[in-house]
Design a protein around this motif. Structure first.
Motif, PDB file in Angstrom:
ATOM      1  N   THR A 152       1.540   2.494 -13.085  1.00 30.99           N
ATOM      2  CA  THR A 152       0.407   2.807 -12.219  1.00 30.99           C
ATOM      3  C   THR A 152       0.505   1.995 -10.936  1.00 30.99           C
ATOM      4  OG1 THR A 152      -0.961   1.068 -13.190  1.00 30.99           O
ATOM      5  CG2 THR A 152      -1.062   3.255 -14.222  1.00 30.99           C
ATOM      6  N   SER A 153      -0.244   2.415  -9.941  1.00 31.85           N
ATOM      7  CA  SER A 153      -0.235   1.705  -8.665  1.00 31.85           C
ATOM      8  C   SER A 153      -0.695   0.267  -8.827  1.00 31.85           C
ATOM      9  CB  SER A 153      -1.122   2.441  -7.662  1.00 31.85           C
ATOM     10  OG  SER A 153      -1.115   1.783  -6.414  1.00 31.85           O
ATOM     11  N   SER A 154      -1.760   0.051  -9.603  1.00 30.93           N
ATOM     12  CA  SER A 154      -2.269  -1.309  -9.761  1.00 30.93           C
ATOM     13  C   SER A 154      -1.261  -2.201 -10.484  1.00 30.93           C
ATOM     14  CB  SER A 154      -3.604  -1.292 -10.521  1.00 30.93           C
ATOM     15  OG  SER A 154      -3.449  -0.694 -11.795  1.00 30.93           O
ATOM     16  N   ALA A 155      -0.608  -1.670 -11.509  1.00 29.55           N
ATOM     17  CA  ALA A 155       0.405  -2.457 -12.221  1.00 29.55           C
ATOM     18  C   ALA A 155       1.584  -2.780 -11.309  1.00 29.55           C
ATOM     19  CB  ALA A 155       0.873  -1.714 -13.465  1.00 29.55           C
ATOM     20  N   ASP A 156       1.940  -1.833 -10.441  1.00 24.41           N
ATOM     21  CA  ASP A 156       3.024  -2.079  -9.483  1.00 24.41           C
ATOM     22  C   ASP A 156       2.628  -3.126  -8.451  1.00 24.41           C
ATOM     23  OD1 ASP A 156       4.634  -0.219 -10.741  1.00 24.41           O
ATOM     24  OD2 ASP A 156       4.089   1.420  -9.386  1.00 24.41           O
ATOM     25  N   ARG A 157       1.387  -3.130  -8.035  1.00 23.38           N
ATOM     26  CA  ARG A 157       0.925  -4.138  -7.076  1.00 23.38           C
ATOM     27  C   ARG A 157       0.948  -5.530  -7.706  1.00 23.38           C
ATOM     28  NH1 ARG A 157      -4.638  -2.284  -4.588  1.00 23.38           N
ATOM     29  NH2 ARG A 157      -4.228  -4.079  -3.218  1.00 23.38           N
ATOM     30  N   ARG A 182      15.105  -8.342 -12.819  1.00 13.73           N
ATOM     31  CA  ARG A 182      15.950  -7.248 -13.312  1.00 13.73           C
ATOM     32  C   ARG A 182      16.096  -6.144 -12.257  1.00 13.73           C
ATOM     33  NH1 ARG A 182      12.971  -4.794 -17.996  1.00 13.73           N
ATOM     34  NH2 ARG A 182      11.293  -5.185 -16.507  1.00 13.73           N
ATOM     35  N   ASP A 183      17.209  -5.460 -12.327  1.00 11.20           N
ATOM     36  CA  ASP A 183      17.428  -4.320 -11.426  1.00 11.20           C
ATOM     37  C   ASP A 183      16.386  -3.236 -11.647  1.00 11.20           C
ATOM     38  OD1 ASP A 183      19.648  -5.519 -10.302  1.00 11.20           O
ATOM     39  OD2 ASP A 183      21.089  -4.478 -11.580  1.00 11.20           O
ATOM     40  N   THR A 184      15.922  -3.097 -12.886  1.00  5.93           N
ATOM     41  CA  THR A 184      14.920  -2.063 -13.172  1.00  5.93           C
ATOM     42  C   THR A 184      13.607  -2.333 -12.449  1.00  5.93           C
ATOM     43  OG1 THR A 184      14.362  -3.260 -15.216  1.00  5.93           O
ATOM     44  CG2 THR A 184      15.887  -1.396 -15.417  1.00  5.93           C
ATOM     45  N   VAL A 185      13.287  -3.593 -12.243  1.00  6.72           N
ATOM     46  CA  VAL A 185      12.069  -3.937 -11.502  1.00  6.72           C
ATOM     47  C   VAL A 185      12.230  -3.579 -10.035  1.00  6.72           C
ATOM     48  CG1 VAL A 185      10.636  -5.857 -10.696  1.00  6.72           C
ATOM     49  CG2 VAL A 185      11.298  -5.726 -13.089  1.00  6.72           C
ATOM     50  N   HIS A 190      10.935   0.258  -5.605  1.00  3.85           N
ATOM     51  CA  HIS A 190      11.368   1.280  -4.637  1.00  3.85           C
ATOM     52  C   HIS A 190      10.585   2.570  -4.842  1.00  3.85           C
ATOM     53  CE1 HIS A 190      14.015   4.454  -2.966  1.00  3.85           C
ATOM     54  NE2 HIS A 190      14.242   3.547  -2.027  1.00  3.85           N
ATOM     55  N   ARG A 191      10.444   2.963  -6.098  1.00  4.07           N
ATOM     56  CA  ARG A 191       9.671   4.178  -6.388  1.00  4.07           C
ATOM     57  C   ARG A 191       8.203   3.995  -6.025  1.00  4.07           C
ATOM     58  NH1 ARG A 191      12.949   3.791 -11.024  1.00  4.07           N
ATOM     59  NH2 ARG A 191      11.204   2.972 -12.242  1.00  4.07           N
ATOM     60  N   ALA A 192       7.688   2.783  -6.247  1.00  2.00           N
ATOM     61  CA  ALA A 192       6.290   2.506  -5.906  1.00  2.00           C
ATOM     62  C   ALA A 192       6.070   2.602  -4.405  1.00  2.00           C
ATOM     63  CB  ALA A 192       5.897   1.120  -6.414  1.00  2.00           C
ATOM     64  N   ASP A 204       3.461  -5.018   1.091  1.00  2.00           N
ATOM     65  CA  ASP A 204       3.624  -6.017   0.034  1.00  2.00           C
ATOM     66  C   ASP A 204       4.693  -5.573  -0.959  1.00  2.00           C
ATOM     67  OD1 ASP A 204       1.584  -7.514   1.167  1.00  2.00           O
ATOM     68  OD2 ASP A 204       0.033  -6.568  -0.063  1.00  2.00           O
ATOM     69  N   ILE A 205       4.680  -4.295  -1.287  1.00  2.00           N
ATOM     70  CA  ILE A 205       5.688  -3.769  -2.207  1.00  2.00           C
ATOM     71  C   ILE A 205       7.071  -3.839  -1.581  1.00  2.00           C
ATOM     72  CG2 ILE A 205       6.461  -1.685  -3.414  1.00  2.00           C
ATOM     73  CD1 ILE A 205       3.511  -0.923  -3.754  1.00  2.00           C
ATOM     74  N   ALA A 206       7.166  -3.469  -0.304  1.00  2.00           N
ATOM     75  CA  ALA A 206       8.459  -3.507   0.387  1.00  2.00           C
ATOM     76  C   ALA A 206       8.991  -4.934   0.467  1.00  2.00           C
ATOM     77  CB  ALA A 206       8.309  -2.919   1.784  1.00  2.00           C
TER      78      ALA A 206
END
Length: 214
Positions: A152-157, A182-185, A190-192, A204-206
């Protein structure tokens, strides 16, 4: 407070209802002596509860109010409260009591990830919760697996914030640090960013994504 948390707290109250709360707890005669239970100053009590003040039954009798107070105020330290539970060997308690604590931990974690910023009293961010869960004797991986599955967006933030707070110069980053690197994170961030690129928190995500690639 969401329905799952309300249900989890009710389950805790039911599980520990058979332990009567005492107005005065016996203490070490060489340290504090008898101690009044004052709900307006639970912090001072939690520091010595179950060690120099009170016994295991007293910890259990106060657990419902302590666990609820963690969610509605910032007066208590989750590490201290859940560390006390660990010192009282809660994994040896009756099954109904263990399951009530388990359900509480799971509900708090899911609710924390569901909002950014967190609105759960003393549980200010994922790191605070994870430290407390470890103090309770739980493996961090149990909760990190839930974070992996909460897309979810909040979990990604929360994820981006956790990455940004990492000390990348630390030679031994620990369980959370290893998990975040991890690479998966990085792929997830990137997807977020692609999903939320127009949102106020996109930068912030970038930034977190770039830190993992440095």
């Amino acid at each position: 407070m969401d329905d799952e948390l309300t249900t989890a707290l009710a389950r805790v109250r039911d599980a520990f209802a058979r332990y009567p709360r005492r107005a005065v707890l016996g203490g070490c005669p060489h340290c504090e002596g008898s101690v009044m239970v004052d709900e307006h100053d639970l912090f001072s009590l939690t520091i010595s509860l179950g060690s120099t003040v009170g016994d295991r039954d007293d910890v259990k009798s106060l657990l419902p109010v302590l666990l609820e107070r963690l969610l509605v105020s910032e007066e208590l330290y989750p590490v201290i409260v859940l560390g006390t539970v660990s010192h009282q060997e809660w994994r040896t308690w009756p099954r109904v009591e263990q399951e009530a604590v388990d359900a509480y931990l799971d509900a708090v974690w899911r609710s924390l990830l569901a909002d950014h910023p967190s609105r759960l009293g003393s549980f200010t961010d994922p790191a605070t919760f994870l430290d407390a869960a470890c103090a309770a004797g739980e493996r961090m991986q149990r909760f990190l697996a839930v974070w992996d599955a909460t897309l979810t967006s909040s979990a990604d933030r929360h994820l981006a914030a956790a990455v940004s707070s990492l000390n990348f110069a630390r030679p031994k980053p620990g369980v959370l640090g290893d998990w975040l690197r991890r690479d998966t994170v990085r792929d997830r961030l990137h997807r977020a960013f692609e999903r939320d690129h127009d949102a106020p928190w996109a930068d912030d995500i970038a930034r977190a994504y770039d830190l993992l690639g440095a």
